[in-house]
Enzyme design. Sequence first.
Site, PDB file in Angstrom:
ATOM      1  N   GLU A 194      -1.993  -5.212  -3.616  1.00  0.00           N
ATOM      2  CA  GLU A 194      -0.679  -4.240  -3.222  1.00  0.00           C
ATOM      3  C   GLU A 194       0.176  -5.612  -2.167  1.00  0.00           C
ATOM      4  O   GLU A 194       1.494  -4.774  -2.428  1.00  0.00           O
ATOM      5  CB  GLU A 194      -1.386  -4.204  -2.034  1.00  0.00           C
ATOM      6  CG  GLU A 194      -2.992  -2.741  -1.881  1.00  0.00           C
ATOM      7  CD  GLU A 194      -3.813  -2.644  -0.417  1.00  0.00           C
ATOM      8  OE1 GLU A 194      -3.593  -1.439  -1.362  1.00  0.00           O
ATOM      9  OE2 GLU A 194      -3.910  -2.849  -0.311  1.00  0.00           O
ATOM     10  N   ASP A 218       0.721  -1.480  -0.219  1.00  0.00           N
ATOM     11  CA  ASP A 218      -0.226  -0.101   0.384  1.00  0.00           C
ATOM     12  C   ASP A 218       0.549   1.545   0.240  1.00  0.00           C
ATOM     13  O   ASP A 218       0.496   2.050  -0.358  1.00  0.00           O
ATOM     14  CB  ASP A 218      -1.009  -0.058   1.119  1.00  0.00           C
ATOM     15  CG  ASP A 218      -1.328   1.114   0.842  1.00  0.00           C
ATOM     16  OD1 ASP A 218      -2.298   1.486   0.696  1.00  0.00           O
ATOM     17  OD2 ASP A 218      -1.744   2.275   2.080  1.00  0.00           O
TER      18      ASP A 218
END
Length: 226
Positions: free
Chosen positions: A121, A49
């Site tokens: 992610e 992320d």
Amino acid sequence: MKLSAEIKAFQKRLGHEFANPELLVRALTHGSVSSATRPDNQRLEFLGDRVLGLVMATALLEADKKASEGQLAPRFNALVRKEACADVALQIDLGAVLKLGRSEMLSGGRRKQALLGDAMEAVIAAVYRDAGFEVASAVILKLWGDRIHDVEADARDAKTALQEWAQARGQKPPSYVEVRRSGPDHAPVFTIAARLQDGAEEQATAGSKRQAEQAAAKSLLDRLQN
């Protein structure tokens, strides 16, 4: 580590061949099938992320050198939110190689938006750990492609924009009502109505309540503005 033919094919779709394939396997391991000897992908998701955020922030600054922070922030949010990550995951068929527990597989986990977004992610973090930031950045920019340049000049989510429209005209915030739910439990389909105080309404259908609410809000806002 010997990789299956499916994961080798996924590496090609991803655009990166791992020097340490254990990183990729970990990134593809959901919590529903993890164990003491097989860690899940949550820590990689956390890192990915942040890597994605830095790449997108840099790309947006380069794409529009005159944009203000107020213009860049909603564009950034549109590019890094779970929906965007899940969309890229579908593009490279990440779901086909996810390692899931039986219950997740039976409930359609390979196409769940939240699960795919998290896994995307994690894969980004795996590329970063395997080959460094420059390689991870190149992979991300290739996968996100035209999304970066095509992101709307004002990419605020539709629900926020509709609420601001209503409040600017002295109305209460819009309400969202579930009109209908169909489909099996593992893959429900929702029809949501976005309604304003003055009676204006539009409906939309999607595979999650959030998506349906956003689509209904956008449809109503488009009608009101046009």
